[in-house]
Design a protein around this motif. Structure first.
Motif, PDB file in Angstrom:
ATOM      1  N   ALA A   1     -32.255 -57.757  16.038  1.00  0.00           N
ATOM      2  CA  ALA A   1     -31.591 -56.668  15.325  1.00  0.00           C
ATOM      3  C   ALA A   1     -32.032 -56.648  13.870  1.00  0.00           C
ATOM      4  N   SER A   2     -31.980 -55.464  13.275  1.00  0.00           N
ATOM      5  CA  SER A   2     -32.247 -55.282  11.847  1.00  0.00           C
ATOM      6  C   SER A   2     -31.087 -54.528  11.223  1.00  0.00           C
ATOM      7  N   ILE A   3     -30.658 -54.979  10.051  1.00  0.00           N
ATOM      8  CA  ILE A   3     -29.516 -54.383   9.361  1.00  0.00           C
ATOM      9  C   ILE A   3     -29.996 -53.897   8.000  1.00  0.00           C
TER      10      ILE A   3
ATOM     11  N   SER B   1     -23.788 -60.280   7.177  1.00  0.00           N
ATOM     12  CA  SER B   1     -24.634 -59.571   6.208  1.00  0.00           C
ATOM     13  C   SER B   1     -23.802 -58.909   5.124  1.00  0.00           C
TER      14      SER B   1
ATOM     15  N   GLN C   1     -23.926 -61.025  17.997  1.00  0.00           N
ATOM     16  CA  GLN C   1     -24.497 -59.898  17.263  1.00  0.00           C
ATOM     17  C   GLN C   1     -23.497 -59.328  16.265  1.00  0.00           C
TER      18      GLN C   1
ATOM     19  N   MET D   1     -30.431 -52.157  16.852  1.00  0.00           N
ATOM     20  CA  MET D   1     -30.222 -53.221  17.842  1.00  0.00           C
ATOM     21  C   MET D   1     -31.435 -53.279  18.767  1.00  0.00           C
TER      22      MET D   1
ATOM     23  N   ILE E   1     -23.832 -59.269  12.054  1.00  0.00           N
ATOM     24  CA  ILE E   1     -23.708 -58.047  11.255  1.00  0.00           C
ATOM     25  C   ILE E   1     -22.648 -58.222  10.174  1.00  0.00           C
TER      26      ILE E   1
ATOM     27  N   CYS F   1     -27.809 -50.240  11.582  1.00  0.00           N
ATOM     28  CA  CYS F   1     -28.170 -51.404  12.396  1.00  0.00           C
ATOM     29  C   CYS F   1     -29.034 -50.950  13.560  1.00  0.00           C
TER      30      CYS F   1
END
Length: 399
Positions: free
Chosen positions: A235-237, A391, A384, A256, A388, A254
């Motif tokens: 995942a990238s936030i 962060s 996950q 996923m 999140i 986000c």
């Protein structure tokens, strides 16, 4: 013999074996007779092993249905630790969180949450040590023996950013530990975060077959190729950088990478791991990457699910931005947010049903000085969701 007496005896026997053998509960092959269980223990265990399957199924069903919350769920875990036959039967009886809404085994933290009602948790922050602990429950008042620790994370500062090491243990927070399951890494500005886990994400069969075919035709290398990374991006936030220094809520996105957008469409499913497998040596890791075409350590889901935060409304009387957390958040904070599925991304329609566009998948908010609530649901997992939320503790919005 009553059901309560059976459970009490099983838990007592497991504690006795664990105490006698010390930290290692599994004796190595070829060990001396002094370290092996006594004859009485073997005879005692054979009594439970030889139970008829119908009786065993009835016992586990009654224990599982009678214990729907912690610490009572420990009885279900005790059943799975008796022997292999009990463990396999317990795994068949206990349903995944998506269907039952219950977290029982450690693998549950990597399985998607329930579709209907969210699983309610809370996070405790220790400022002095930089440790964050995720607990299962409605209220942080449940402490000590009544609390259920799900995950822990330790904040570690690096030269290029910050890392959060996530572990199943509340004290063993090392990457070399068997309790390590993943990490969260930020960039230098604290505006982009990447979530990694220690086992490969699901592979898109359509892309993987094409990749394997292309690799077999163009590459002639040894199958024991080593991977360049031991972590896999799932995942990238992204936090929108407020360059103009205007007042207002921050925006969160986000991506996923391990959850396809089709999972929230009608009839959609998401990958559900059944065990926390130990991938072993670098050679085995590399072989798995090579066979799946995942040489870069990234997910290969073709159309990932994108989550965006629900924009709050301005309250004229309170003179602040407000969101309806349904009583789960009581303190105003810039960290508070609700995430929903994005209907469109980069001008492309994601084919997200209307009811899913209004459904909150993850919400996080403050209820005390160092206490926060975290509620999540399908299609993301507790790990996950926890990543999140972590962060939010390290973002550096420009004001």
């Amino acid at each position: 013999m009553s059901l309560k007496k059976i459970v009490r005896e099983l838990r007592g026997r497991n504690k006795a074996i664990g105490t006698r053998r010390g930290r290692s509960h599994i004796a190595p092959e070829g060990s001396s007779s002094s370290s092996s269980p006594s004859t009485d223990d073997c005879l005692d265990q054979s009594i439970w092993v030889d139970l008829p399957p119908e009786l065993l199924l009835d016992i586990i069903n009654r224990i599982e249905s009678g214990q729907t919350s912690w610490p009572g769920r420990r009885d279900v875990v005790a059943c799975a630790s008796v022997c292999k036959a009990w463990r396999e039967m317990t795994k068949e009886v206990v349903k995944v969180p998506e269907l039952s809404g219950l977290l029982t085994f450690p693998v549950s933290v990597k399985q998607p949450g329930p579709r209907d009602e969210p699983i309610q948790c809370f996070i405790k922050r220790e400022r002095a040590t930089g440790i964050f602990r995720l607990y299962l429950g409605l209220s942080p008042a449940l402490t000590g023996d009544k609390s259920k620790l799900l995950l822990s994370a330790k904040r570690v500062r690096r030269a290029t950013g910050v890392e959060f090491i996530v572990s199943l243990s509340g004290h063993d927070l090392s990457r070399s530990s068997s309790n390590y399951i993943g990490k969260l890494r930020s960039n230098f500005l604290g505006t982009k975060f990447t979530v990694y886990e220690n086992q490969p994400p699901p592979v898109d069969s359509r892309r993987s077959s094409k990749s394997n075919k292309r690799l077999s035709q163009t590459m002639r290398v040894s199958p024991w190729v080593t991977s360049s990374t031991h972590s896999y991006s799932i995942a990238s936030i992204l936090y929108e950088l407020n360059v103009l220094r205007t007042r207002g809520p921050r925006r969160i996105q986000c991506i996923m990478n391990s959850v396809p957008v089709s999972s929230i469409q009608e009839g959609g499913q998401v990958h559900t791991p059944t065990e926390l497998s130990n991938l072993g040596s670098k050679k085995k890791r590399g072989l798995m990457d090579f066979c799946s075409g995942n040489l870069g350590g990234d997910s290969v889901v073709q159309e990932p699910l994108v989550l965006k935060n629900k924009l709050p409304r301005w309250h004229e009387q309170l003179q602040c931005w407000c969101l309806n957390f349904k009583g789960r958040v009581t303190v105003a904070s810039v960290k508070n947010f609700q995430l929903m599925a994005a209907a469109a991304e980069a001008g492309k329609d994601m084919n997200v049903p209307e009811e899913e566009q209004e459904r909150v998948i993850l919400q996080f908010g403050k209820i005390g000085k160092d206490t926060f609530t975290m509620d999540y649901r399908y299609p993301i997992s507790a790990f996950q969701a926890f990543a999140i939320c972590l962060s939010s503790f390290d973002t550096k919005p420009v004001r």
